[in-house]
Each structure stands twice: as structure tokens, then as C-alpha cells.
Design a protein around this motif. Structure first.
Motif, PDB file in Angstrom:
ATOM      1  N   GLN A  20       4.538  -3.318  -0.307  1.00 45.43           N
ATOM      2  CA  GLN A  20       5.973  -3.063  -0.373  1.00 45.43           C
ATOM      3  C   GLN A  20       6.295  -1.882  -1.286  1.00 45.43           C
ATOM      4  O   GLN A  20       7.202  -1.093  -1.014  1.00 45.43           O
ATOM      5  CB  GLN A  20       6.717  -4.314  -0.863  1.00 45.43           C
ATOM      6  N   LEU A  21       5.545  -1.748  -2.361  1.00 48.72           N
ATOM      7  CA  LEU A  21       5.804  -0.667  -3.319  1.00 48.72           C
ATOM      8  C   LEU A  21       5.283   0.675  -2.831  1.00 48.72           C
ATOM      9  O   LEU A  21       5.891   1.716  -3.080  1.00 48.72           O
ATOM     10  CB  LEU A  21       5.161  -0.998  -4.674  1.00 48.72           C
ATOM     11  N   THR A  22       4.157   0.661  -2.116  1.00 45.79           N
ATOM     12  CA  THR A  22       3.488   1.916  -1.757  1.00 45.79           C
ATOM     13  C   THR A  22       3.733   2.352  -0.317  1.00 45.79           C
ATOM     14  O   THR A  22       3.312   3.443   0.065  1.00 45.79           O
ATOM     15  CB  THR A  22       1.968   1.790  -1.965  1.00 45.79           C
ATOM     16  N   GLY A  23       4.390   1.492   0.476  1.00 43.17           N
ATOM     17  CA  GLY A  23       4.575   1.848   1.881  1.00 43.17           C
ATOM     18  C   GLY A  23       3.325   1.630   2.702  1.00 43.17           C
ATOM     19  O   GLY A  23       3.141   2.255   3.742  1.00 43.17           O
ATOM     20  N   ARG A  24       2.423   0.788   2.218  1.00 44.91           N
ATOM     21  CA  ARG A  24       1.213   0.353   2.932  1.00 44.91           C
ATOM     22  C   ARG A  24       0.081   1.372   2.959  1.00 44.91           C
ATOM     23  O   ARG A  24      -1.009   1.069   3.397  1.00 44.91           O
ATOM     24  CB  ARG A  24       1.546  -0.088   4.370  1.00 44.91           C
ATOM     25  N   TYR A  25       0.326   2.606   2.486  1.00 38.03           N
ATOM     26  CA  TYR A  25      -0.779   3.565   2.442  1.00 38.03           C
ATOM     27  C   TYR A  25      -1.566   3.359   1.159  1.00 38.03           C
ATOM     28  O   TYR A  25      -0.992   3.289   0.073  1.00 38.03           O
ATOM     29  CB  TYR A  25      -0.268   5.003   2.498  1.00 38.03           C
ATOM     30  N   ALA A  26      -2.861   3.236   1.269  1.00 36.50           N
ATOM     31  CA  ALA A  26      -3.690   3.006   0.081  1.00 36.50           C
ATOM     32  C   ALA A  26      -5.071   3.592   0.273  1.00 36.50           C
ATOM     33  O   ALA A  26      -5.564   3.740   1.395  1.00 36.50           O
ATOM     34  CB  ALA A  26      -3.793   1.508  -0.208  1.00 36.50           C
ATOM     35  N   VAL A  27      -5.693   3.928  -0.843  1.00 36.66           N
ATOM     36  CA  VAL A  27      -7.090   4.330  -0.868  1.00 36.66           C
ATOM     37  C   VAL A  27      -7.871   3.167  -1.469  1.00 36.66           C
ATOM     38  O   VAL A  27      -7.612   2.763  -2.605  1.00 36.66           O
ATOM     39  CB  VAL A  27      -7.303   5.595  -1.713  1.00 36.66           C
TER      40      VAL A  27
END
Length: 284
Positions: A20-27
Motif C-alpha cells: 500500500q505504501l510503495t504501490g506494489r513495486y519492490a526490489v
């Protein structure tokens, strides 16, 4: 770039809050030297990027697994401007032990009461405002799967980082360790340990000369329970002084005393704030 670290026990919905905080994009990558995965993303806050880190599930700053050890290493080795302690609201009383530990260590903390809808469905009732007052830190009720309450959490994050910026500006931008602002700024002692443990901690803390990412009180406490990894991170002089003070005190005795004191503090703090299902039903 500011850094926010999500901490919490397994199965509390941390990944949902992270998404929710990152917009689902993650490394997603293994933490150096381990096979334990860490997720890193970014969120936009008032025109500035903020790093968000999701850590493996942990119950304590005294690790009992490789995952917990990685979370503690990350908190020790990487500057966390803000820690979001994500809890399952249904298990708030049990979760507060880690909240107390994070605050004692000196971190700036927001308590995230996640899975709030499940708690209500099971009959729990939580007075979030009174909880904030007693803990002395921001608390945000959320539902990570739907995003309910996340805007309120973001606002709490914005306010905390604004306070941090003001504090840094007041001292010329010098910000080395979380304990220099977060823990002392709160200034509220939430857990009272047995007299013998308190005396040991006072003596040990007073003997330590180094400055560390965790407060001297937490570093000393971890030494008292025989934590070899933390011992390896401290200056040999500080390590020897604490070891000399704690001679003859069984580490297991300290662990049990600390756990009991935190459990009792959680029960006392939540009186009149949390109504459990049977109490909620009786009052209806």
C-alpha cells in the motif's frame, strides 16, 4: 533519502502495508551473507522519495531464528529514520513486548494496528486515541488488504518525519543514531523491571562509553542475556565492563524477568483501552 523500516511478527500483514505504501513495486533480494529475503521499495511523500524496507517476521530483538537475526542486523546496521511496528490488532497485548523493546532501543516508532476489521469481527474494541496517549507514540488503525486507514498512516509518517527534520535542523543536521532523538524525545518509561535487573542495567549503562545504533540500555540488556552477536558489535571496553557487572547473574533469569515485566506492562497499559470479545459482548 529517508528510510522507513517495517517490523512485526509473522502473519500480521506487513507485506500488505508495504504494498500500500510503495504501490506494489519492490526490489526483493537476499540480505548480505544470508538466504533471507528483504523487500525494498519507495513511496512519494510531499514530493520526496522515501525508502521503505520490509523485514522478515520477528517477535523480539533477541533473535531465535536466522530471519529474526537479519531483522535485528538491519535495524543495527542501517539508519532507520522511522520504524513502523505492524501488529495484528487481535494480538495487541502479546505484540506490545516488541513495541516496548523498539522504544527502549531508541527508535522513532509508529504502531500500526493492522487487520483492524478482523479484530472488530471477532468482537475486539480498541480505543486508538487513548492507546496513543498511554504509549506516547502515534498509532494508526489499518486494513492492509484493502488500503483502509493507509492515508491516515501516511499522514502519521509525514508528521513524524517533519518532527525529525525540525529536530535535526535544531542541532545543525547532526543525526547519527535513532536513540539521539526518538527514544529520548518520548521520555516515557513504560516497563518497570525487577529491582535487581534495573540496578544491573543502570550500572551497565553508566559504564558504557561508546555510542551505538541501539540505546546503551538495550545494548547492555542484550549483553546481560548472553547475546554473542551484539557483544561482537560493541567496543571491547564496553563489553568487558558489562560482563564484569553481570557476573553470577544467569542469562535465563534475565530473559524470564524481562519477558514477565513486559507482559505485565502490556496488560496494565491496555486496561480500559481494549475490550476483548467476552467483555464487549457483556457490555452490549
Amino acid at each position: 533519502m529517508r528510510r522507513i523500516v517495517l517490523v512485526g511478527s509473522p502473519n500480521v500483514g506487513k507485506s500488505g502495508i508495504f504494498n500500500q505504501l510503495t504501490g506494489r513495486y519492490a526490489v526483493v533480494s537476499n540480505y548480505p551473507g544470508t538466504t533471507v529475503e528483504i523487500s525494498r521499495g519507495e513511496m512519494m511523500l510531499e514530493g520526496e522519495l522515501v525508502e521503505v524496507v520490509d523485514t522478515p517476521g520477528t517477535y523480539s530483538l533477541l533473535p531465535a531464528s536466522e530471519e529474526e537475526a537479519v531483522t535485528r542486523r538491519l535495524l543495527w546496521q542501517e539508519d532507520a529514520d522511522l520504524v513502523l511496528h505492524v501488529v495484528d490488532t487481535k494480538n495487541l497485548e502479546h505484540s506490545l513486548s516488541l513495541t516496548f523493546a523498539l522504544l527502549e532501543a531508541g527508535f522513532r516508532v509508529i504502531l500500526v494496528l493492522n487487520m483492524f476489521d478482523e479484530a472488530e469481527r471477532f468482537g475486539f474494541a480498541v480505543d486508538v486515541e487513548r492507546l496513543e496517549e498511554r504509549l506516547g507514540i502515534p498509532c494508526a488503525a489499518t486494513i492492509g488488504t484493502s488500503g483502509w486507514g493507509v492515508e491516515g498512516l501516511k499522514e502519521a509518517v509525514r508528521k513524524e518525519l517533519a518532527v525529525l527534520h525540525a529536530e535535526e535542523s535544531a542541532v545543525g543536521g547532526g543525526f547519527a543514531f535513532p536513540v539521539q532523538t526518538g527514544g529520548k524525545r518520548r521520555g516515557r518509561k513504560l516497563v518497570k523491571y525487577p529491582l535487581q535487573i534495573e540496578r544491573l542495567l543502570t550500572a551497565a549503562t553508566g559504564s558504557m562509553k561508546g555510542q551505538y545504533p541501539f540505546s546503551a540500555r538495550t545494548a547492555a540488556l542484550l549483553l546481560l542475556v548472553g547475546d554473542e552477536e551484539v557483544a561482537s558489535w560493541l567496543h571491547p571496553r564496553d563489553r568487558r565492563s558489562v560482563e564484569n557487572i553481570s557476573k553470577g547473574i544467569p542469562p535465563d533469569q534475565v530473559i524470564l524477568s524481562v519477558a514477565a515485566a513486559r507482559r505485565k506492562a502490556a496488560q496494565r497499559l491496555l486496561e480500559g483501552i481494549v475490550r476483548k470479545p467476552e467483555a464487549a459482548g457483556a457490555g452490549s
